[in-house]
Motif scaffolding. Structure first.
Motif, PDB file in Angstrom:
ATOM      1  N   ILE A  63      -3.891 -10.199   4.823  1.00 14.47           N
ATOM      2  CA  ILE A  63      -2.632 -10.485   5.518  1.00 14.47           C
ATOM      3  C   ILE A  63      -1.448 -10.249   4.578  1.00 14.47           C
ATOM      4  O   ILE A  63      -0.395  -9.772   4.991  1.00 14.47           O
ATOM      5  N   ARG A  64      -1.631 -10.552   3.296  1.00 17.95           N
ATOM      6  CA  ARG A  64      -0.554 -10.371   2.322  1.00 17.95           C
ATOM      7  C   ARG A  64      -0.135  -8.910   2.202  1.00 17.95           C
ATOM      8  O   ARG A  64       1.054  -8.602   2.139  1.00 17.95           O
ATOM      9  N   GLY A  65      -1.105  -7.993   2.185  1.00 17.37           N
ATOM     10  CA  GLY A  65      -0.793  -6.563   2.040  1.00 17.37           C
ATOM     11  C   GLY A  65       0.065  -6.036   3.171  1.00 17.37           C
ATOM     12  O   GLY A  65       1.151  -5.499   2.940  1.00 17.37           O
ATOM     13  N   PRO A  66      -0.383  -6.180   4.434  1.00 17.50           N
ATOM     14  CA  PRO A  66       0.431  -5.692   5.545  1.00 17.50           C
ATOM     15  C   PRO A  66       1.797  -6.380   5.644  1.00 17.50           C
ATOM     16  O   PRO A  66       2.802  -5.729   5.904  1.00 17.50           O
ATOM     17  N   VAL A  67       1.841  -7.676   5.405  1.00 18.51           N
ATOM     18  CA  VAL A  67       3.128  -8.393   5.469  1.00 18.51           C
ATOM     19  C   VAL A  67       4.052  -7.916   4.340  1.00 18.51           C
ATOM     20  O   VAL A  67       5.261  -7.783   4.539  1.00 18.51           O
ATOM     21  N   SER A  68       3.489  -7.631   3.175  1.00 17.81           N
ATOM     22  CA  SER A  68       4.304  -7.111   2.064  1.00 17.81           C
ATOM     23  C   SER A  68       4.925  -5.772   2.429  1.00 17.81           C
ATOM     24  O   SER A  68       6.081  -5.510   2.119  1.00 17.81           O
ATOM     25  N   LEU A  69       4.162  -4.920   3.093  1.00 19.75           N
ATOM     26  CA  LEU A  69       4.711  -3.635   3.539  1.00 19.75           C
ATOM     27  C   LEU A  69       5.857  -3.842   4.514  1.00 19.75           C
ATOM     28  O   LEU A  69       6.905  -3.202   4.415  1.00 19.75           O
ATOM     29  N   LEU A  70       5.673  -4.746   5.461  1.00 19.05           N
ATOM     30  CA  LEU A  70       6.704  -4.993   6.471  1.00 19.05           C
ATOM     31  C   LEU A  70       7.938  -5.677   5.891  1.00 19.05           C
ATOM     32  O   LEU A  70       9.034  -5.507   6.399  1.00 19.05           O
ATOM     33  N   SER A  71       7.760  -6.442   4.820  1.00 20.97           N
ATOM     34  CA  SER A  71       8.894  -7.171   4.262  1.00 20.97           C
ATOM     35  C   SER A  71       9.638  -6.365   3.216  1.00 20.97           C
ATOM     36  O   SER A  71      10.588  -6.851   2.612  1.00 20.97           O
ATOM     37  N   GLY A  72       9.207  -5.145   2.996  1.00 20.59           N
ATOM     38  CA  GLY A  72       9.928  -4.263   2.086  1.00 20.59           C
ATOM     39  C   GLY A  72       9.712  -4.630   0.648  1.00 20.59           C
ATOM     40  O   GLY A  72      10.424  -4.312  -0.240  1.00 20.59           O
TER      41      GLY A  72
END
Length: 149
Positions: free
Chosen positions: A140-149
């Motif tokens: 979950i951290r990886g995809p959210v990190s991508l979305l949060s820039g």
């Protein structure tokens, strides 16, 4: 959302208003599902502020157009990533949760996509995505990190 992506034109050119600088969704929109407009707007400020502060004369629009040209290309990697992810996630999660009019077999999850066509593969992909997110941690951290820039 009928217009889920509007690509940016380079600011400071002949088709833009002199003296106006747009950021985030004001410049080019993406689907709001991910909050990407806010993410890109904040990134725009971080990138543009030092570029503009280096200019001695903020009334010299010609000099600022050169800054805007550099900024356009500096922001592109993040803005494009956020745009692509927001559209992809919207497409993945926007399919109707209803079964099609023909009753599917009990083992097949069939959804009607927003285009009106039955798409069992979209349902499988969505289920896989949720199962992946449920693993937590880096899943979950990886995809959210991508979305949060």
């Amino acid at each position: 959302m009928p217009n889920s992506f509007l690509p940016p034109i380079e600011q400071g050119g002949p088709h833009t208003k002199e003296g106006v600088i747009l950021l985030g969704d004001a410049w080019n929109m993406r689907h709001p599902l991910t909050g990407g407009g806010m993410t890109v707007a904040l990134s725009d400020v971080v990138l543009l502020a030092p570029m503009i502060s280096a200019e001695l004369d903020l009334t010299d629009w010609h000099a600022l157009t050169e800054v805007l040209h550099r900024w356009h290309w500096a922001r592109k990697p993040l803005a494009a990533t956020i745009n692509i992810l927001s559209v992809a996630l919207y497409d993945l999660f926007s399919a109707e949760g209803a079964y099609s009019s023909q009753q599917p077999p009990a083992t097949t999850l069939t959804l009607i996509s927003t285009s009106g066509r039955t798409d069992k593969y979209l349902a499988i992909l969505r289920t896989g995505c949720f199962k992946y997110f449920e693993l937590g941690g880096e899943c979950i951290r990886g995809p959210v990190s991508l979305l949060s820039g």
